[in-house]
Design a protein around this motif. Structure first.
Motif, mmCIF file in Angstrom:
data_model
loop_
_atom_site.group_PDB
_atom_site.id
_atom_site.type_symbol
_atom_site.label_atom_id
_atom_site.label_comp_id
_atom_site.label_asym_id
_atom_site.label_seq_id
_atom_site.Cartn_x
_atom_site.Cartn_y
_atom_site.Cartn_z
ATOM 1 N N TRP A 71 0.869 -1.183 0.000
ATOM 2 C CA TRP A 71 0.000 0.000 0.000
ATOM 3 C C TRP A 71 0.907 1.234 0.000
ATOM 4 N N PRO A 72 1.434 1.611 -1.158
ATOM 5 C CA PRO A 72 2.457 2.666 -1.224
ATOM 6 C C PRO A 72 1.979 4.031 -0.742
ATOM 7 N N GLU A 73 0.671 4.255 -0.744
ATOM 8 C CA GLU A 73 0.143 5.560 -0.325
ATOM 9 C C GLU A 73 -0.044 5.666 1.189
ATOM 10 N N ALA A 74 0.247 4.616 1.928
ATOM 11 C CA ALA A 74 0.004 4.600 3.379
ATOM 12 C C ALA A 74 1.276 4.864 4.175
ATOM 13 N N ASP A 75 1.163 5.718 5.178
ATOM 14 C CA ASP A 75 2.210 5.848 6.190
ATOM 15 C C ASP A 75 2.078 4.683 7.168
ATOM 16 N N VAL A 76 3.189 4.270 7.756
ATOM 17 C CA VAL A 76 3.178 3.181 8.736
ATOM 18 C C VAL A 76 3.780 3.690 10.036
ATOM 19 N N LEU A 77 3.100 3.411 11.137
ATOM 20 C CA LEU A 77 3.587 3.797 12.460
ATOM 21 C C LEU A 77 3.704 2.543 13.325
ATOM 22 N N LEU A 78 4.931 2.127 13.584
ATOM 23 C CA LEU A 78 5.184 0.984 14.452
ATOM 24 C C LEU A 78 5.218 1.468 15.895
ATOM 25 N N THR A 79 4.572 0.744 16.790
ATOM 26 C CA THR A 79 4.517 1.166 18.188
ATOM 27 C C THR A 79 5.223 0.176 19.101
ATOM 28 N N SER A 80 5.708 0.698 20.218
ATOM 29 C CA SER A 80 6.268 -0.147 21.276
ATOM 30 C C SER A 80 5.237 -0.303 22.392
ATOM 31 N N ALA A 81 4.030 -0.697 22.010
ATOM 32 C CA ALA A 81 2.977 -0.980 22.989
ATOM 33 C C ALA A 81 3.247 -2.368 23.568
ATOM 34 N N THR A 82 4.198 -2.429 24.471
ATOM 35 C CA THR A 82 4.697 -3.700 25.004
ATOM 36 C C THR A 82 3.780 -4.247 26.094
ATOM 37 N N PHE A 83 4.161 -5.401 26.626
ATOM 38 C CA PHE A 83 3.299 -6.091 27.585
ATOM 39 C C PHE A 83 2.978 -5.248 28.810
ATOM 40 N N ALA A 84 3.869 -4.357 29.211
ATOM 41 C CA ALA A 84 3.635 -3.560 30.421
ATOM 42 C C ALA A 84 2.338 -2.763 30.340
ATOM 43 N N TYR A 85 1.988 -2.278 29.164
ATOM 44 C CA TYR A 85 0.764 -1.484 29.020
ATOM 45 C C TYR A 85 -0.473 -2.353 29.212
ATOM 46 N N TYR A 86 -0.401 -3.608 28.773
ATOM 47 C CA TYR A 86 -1.504 -4.542 29.014
ATOM 48 C C TYR A 86 -1.567 -4.886 30.501
ATOM 49 N N ARG A 87 -0.423 -5.249 31.041
ATOM 50 C CA ARG A 87 -0.347 -5.677 32.444
ATOM 51 C C ARG A 87 -0.896 -4.620 33.380
ATOM 52 N N GLU A 241 -0.402 -9.903 1.252
ATOM 53 C CA GLU A 241 -1.665 -10.226 0.606
ATOM 54 C C GLU A 241 -2.817 -9.391 1.163
ATOM 55 N N VAL A 242 -2.896 -9.296 2.480
ATOM 56 C CA VAL A 242 -4.013 -8.604 3.108
ATOM 57 C C VAL A 242 -4.029 -7.123 2.747
ATOM 58 N N PHE A 243 -2.891 -6.448 2.884
ATOM 59 C CA PHE A 243 -2.888 -5.014 2.627
ATOM 60 C C PHE A 243 -3.052 -4.699 1.142
ATOM 61 N N SER A 244 -2.628 -5.596 0.283
ATOM 62 C CA SER A 244 -2.909 -5.414 -1.141
ATOM 63 C C SER A 244 -4.408 -5.485 -1.409
ATOM 64 N N ARG A 245 -5.082 -6.432 -0.752
ATOM 65 C CA ARG A 245 -6.526 -6.547 -0.915
ATOM 66 C C ARG A 245 -7.241 -5.317 -0.357
ATOM 67 N N ILE A 246 -6.817 -4.864 0.818
ATOM 68 C CA ILE A 246 -7.455 -3.694 1.430
ATOM 69 C C ILE A 246 -7.289 -2.477 0.526
ATOM 70 N N ARG A 247 -6.099 -2.311 -0.026
ATOM 71 C CA ARG A 247 -5.865 -1.163 -0.911
ATOM 72 C C ARG A 247 -6.789 -1.209 -2.120
ATOM 73 N N LEU A 248 -6.980 -2.397 -2.701
ATOM 74 C CA LEU A 248 -7.862 -2.528 -3.843
ATOM 75 C C LEU A 248 -9.308 -2.170 -3.470
ATOM 76 N N GLU A 249 -9.739 -2.584 -2.276
ATOM 77 C CA GLU A 249 -11.096 -2.271 -1.808
ATOM 78 C C GLU A 249 -11.239 -0.786 -1.491
ATOM 79 N N SER A 250 -10.180 -0.203 -0.904
ATOM 80 C CA SER A 250 -10.270 1.166 -0.402
ATOM 81 C C SER A 250 -9.996 2.203 -1.464
ATOM 82 N N GLY A 251 -9.144 1.849 -2.442
ATOM 83 C CA GLY A 251 -8.643 2.844 -3.376
ATOM 84 C C GLY A 251 -7.466 3.547 -2.742
ATOM 85 N N PRO A 252 -6.493 3.961 -3.546
ATOM 86 C CA PRO A 252 -5.281 4.552 -3.006
ATOM 87 C C PRO A 252 -5.531 5.877 -2.312
#
Length: 252
Positions: A71-87, A241-252
Motif C-alpha cells: 500500500w504505497p500511499e500509506a504511512d506506517v507507524l510501528l509502536t512499542s505498545a509492550t506487555f507492560a501497558y496490558y499488564r 496479501e491482506v494489505f494489497s486486498r485492502i488497498r484494492l477495496e479502499s482505493g489509493p
C-alpha cells in the motif's frame, strides 16, 4: 481497562518465554515510516507488536516495508505498545491518547490498526472501547483468550449462539476476554463493523482453531490462511496479501 492483563494468561496461552516487558510509565515509543507514494487523502497504518517485541523488532523483521510496498500511499507507524501497558491496564487509553487521537488531529482520513499475536488482542481491546472509530483492523494470529472460555464458545456452536452472560460495563482483567467475545458476537447484527476486520493465520499455528472461531463472523474474503506457524515470516507473507486486498477495496 482498569486492571491489567495477568502475565499468567499469556504463559498459559504459550505466548511467553524470554521477552521484554517494557515500562508503561513512559510514552509509547514509535518508529514512523512515510508513504512511498504520498496521496492527498492520507492513510495511516498503526502496528501493535506481539509479546516480547517492540517497534524496532517489528521494523527489523521487515513488516513495515512489506506494508508500504503493498500500500504505497500509506504511512506506517510501528509502536512499542509492550506487555507492560496490558499488564498495567493502560493499553487502550494510552494508545488512544498518544497514538490514535494525535493521528486524527494530523489529518489522516483513514486510520488502520494492525496487531500480531498479543497485539491482535490489543487491537480488539481498542475496538471494544472505541467501536467503529477506526477505519479497520488487521489481526495476525491474534491471541483470543484462554482455553476454558474458547471451549465454552465452541461448545455453544460459535459466538452467534454463545451466551456471554451478564457483564459489567467496565472491562477488567477478570472479564476482558469475555467482553471481547461479546463484542464479536455483536457483529452478527452489525455487519458494518465486521466488514472492517481482516484476519490472517498459519494453518499450523497453535492458535488456528481459536482463529477459526472468529472467522465466521467476518466476510469470507477477509480471512486468510497460509501454510505456516506462529512466525514473523508467515505474518509478513500474509501482510503482503491482506494489505494489497485492502488497498484494492479502499482505493489509493
Amino acid at each position: 481497562m482498569r486492571r491489567g492483563l495477568p502475565l499468567v494468561v499469556c504463559v498459559a496461552a504459550g505466548l511467553a518465554g524470554c521477552f521484554t516487558i517494557g515500562d508503561s510509565k513512559v510514552p509509547i515509543g514509535t518508529v514512523s515510516l512515510p508513504a512511498l507514494r504520498p496521496a492527498v487523502e492520507r492513510t495511516l497504518i498503526i502496528v501493535l507488536p506481539g509479546l516480547g517485541d517492540d517497534a524496532q523488532d517489528v521494523k527489523d523483521h521487515g513488516l513495515a516495508e512489506v506494508i508500504r510496498e503493498s500500500w504505497p500511499e500509506a504511512d506506517v507507524l510501528l509502536t512499542s505498545a509492550t506487555f507492560a501497558y496490558y499488564r498495567d491496564g493502560k493499553l487502550v487509553p494510552r494508545l488512544h491518547d498518544e497514538i490514535v487521537a494525535p493521528a486524527r488531529s494530523k489529518g489522516y482520513a483513514r486510520v488502520w490498526l494492525a496487531g500480531a499475536s498479543l497485539g491482535g488482542m490489543g487491537a480488539l481491546l481498542y475496538e471494544r472501547e472505541h467501536p467503529g472509530e477506526l477505519t479497520g483492523l488487521v489481526l495476525f494470529a491474534p491471541f483470543l483468550g484462554n482455553a476454558g472460555l474458547l471451549d465454552e464458545i465452541r461448545a455453544s456452536g460459535g459466538p452467534r449462539n454463545w451466551d456471554p452472560g451478564p457483564l459489567p460495563a467496565e472491562m477488567n482483567a477478570d472479564n476482558y476476554q469475555r467482553q471481547v467475545w461479546k463484542m464479536v458476537k455483536g457483529w452478527t447484527s452489525r455487519p458494518d463493523l465486521a466488514r472492517r476486520v481482516w484476519l490472517a493465520c498459519g494453518t499450523s499455528d497453535r492458535l488456528i482453531e481459536d482463529v477459526r472461531l472468529l472467522s465466521p463472523q467476518l466476510p469470507g474474503p477477509h480471512t486468510l490462511e497460509l501454510p505456516g506457524g506462529h512466525t514473523w515470516s508467515l505474518w509478513i507473507s500474509s501482510a503482503k496479501e491482506v494489505f494489497s486486498r485492502i488497498r484494492l477495496e479502499s482505493g489509493p
